[in-house]
Scaffold this motif. Structure first.
Motif, PDB file in Angstrom:
ATOM      1  N   GLN A 108       0.845  -1.180   0.000  1.00  0.00           N
ATOM      2  CA  GLN A 108       0.000   0.000   0.000  1.00  0.00           C
ATOM      3  C   GLN A 108       0.882   1.233   0.000  1.00  0.00           C
ATOM      4  N   VAL A 168      -5.002   6.390  -1.121  1.00  0.00           N
ATOM      5  CA  VAL A 168      -4.399   5.113  -0.730  1.00  0.00           C
ATOM      6  C   VAL A 168      -4.548   4.157  -1.902  1.00  0.00           C
ATOM      7  N   GLN A 169      -3.451   3.502  -2.239  1.00  0.00           N
ATOM      8  CA  GLN A 169      -3.464   2.520  -3.325  1.00  0.00           C
ATOM      9  C   GLN A 169      -2.889   1.203  -2.833  1.00  0.00           C
ATOM     10  N   THR A 170      -3.499   0.126  -3.267  1.00  0.00           N
ATOM     11  CA  THR A 170      -2.897  -1.188  -3.126  1.00  0.00           C
ATOM     12  C   THR A 170      -2.363  -1.545  -4.501  1.00  0.00           C
ATOM     13  N   SER A 213       3.205   2.383  -9.167  1.00  0.00           N
ATOM     14  CA  SER A 213       1.909   2.883  -8.725  1.00  0.00           C
ATOM     15  C   SER A 213       1.439   3.895  -9.752  1.00  0.00           C
TER      16      SER A 213
END
Length: 104
Positions: free
Chosen positions: A4, A56-58, A64
């Motif tokens: 993340q 927020v990124q997974t 990313s």
């Protein structure tokens, strides 16, 4: 392996509804690019008091959305969003990485 990442950006005051509208209508080709690049989950939250956007990124792998600025579709998105966000000279949003300090 997934990880993340989190970062913050700044919305220009008074543009909250437009920001939400543009993201409800996100371009399908941008979604495809993000998913093909390993972004599995991407959420953005707004602090109305400060106009701060918290993202927020997974992601799978080492990249990313922050690594896609050289693509034509991302550059078009930046130009589309530049009138409602704080941006760099190349129209990319000013994006500050956030350090993870706790996970449960």
């Amino acid at each position: 392996m997934t990880k993340q990442i989190a970062f913050k950006m700044k919305l220009l005051p008074g543009h909250e509804a437009e920001y939400e509208k543009r993201h409800r209508e996100i371009w399908p080709e941008l979604v495809t690019l993000l998913k093909d690049s390993g972004v599995q989950d991407y959420s953005i939250y707004l602090d109305h008091e400060t106009s701060t956007l918290f993202a927020v990124q997974t992601v799978a792998g080492d990249s990313s959305s922050q690594d896609l600025g050289n693509t034509e579709i991302v550059q078009k998105w930046w130009a589309y969003m530049a009138d409602i966000m704080e941006t760099n000279p190349d129209q990319s949003p000013i994006s500050l990485p956030l350090k993870e300090v706790f996970t449960l």
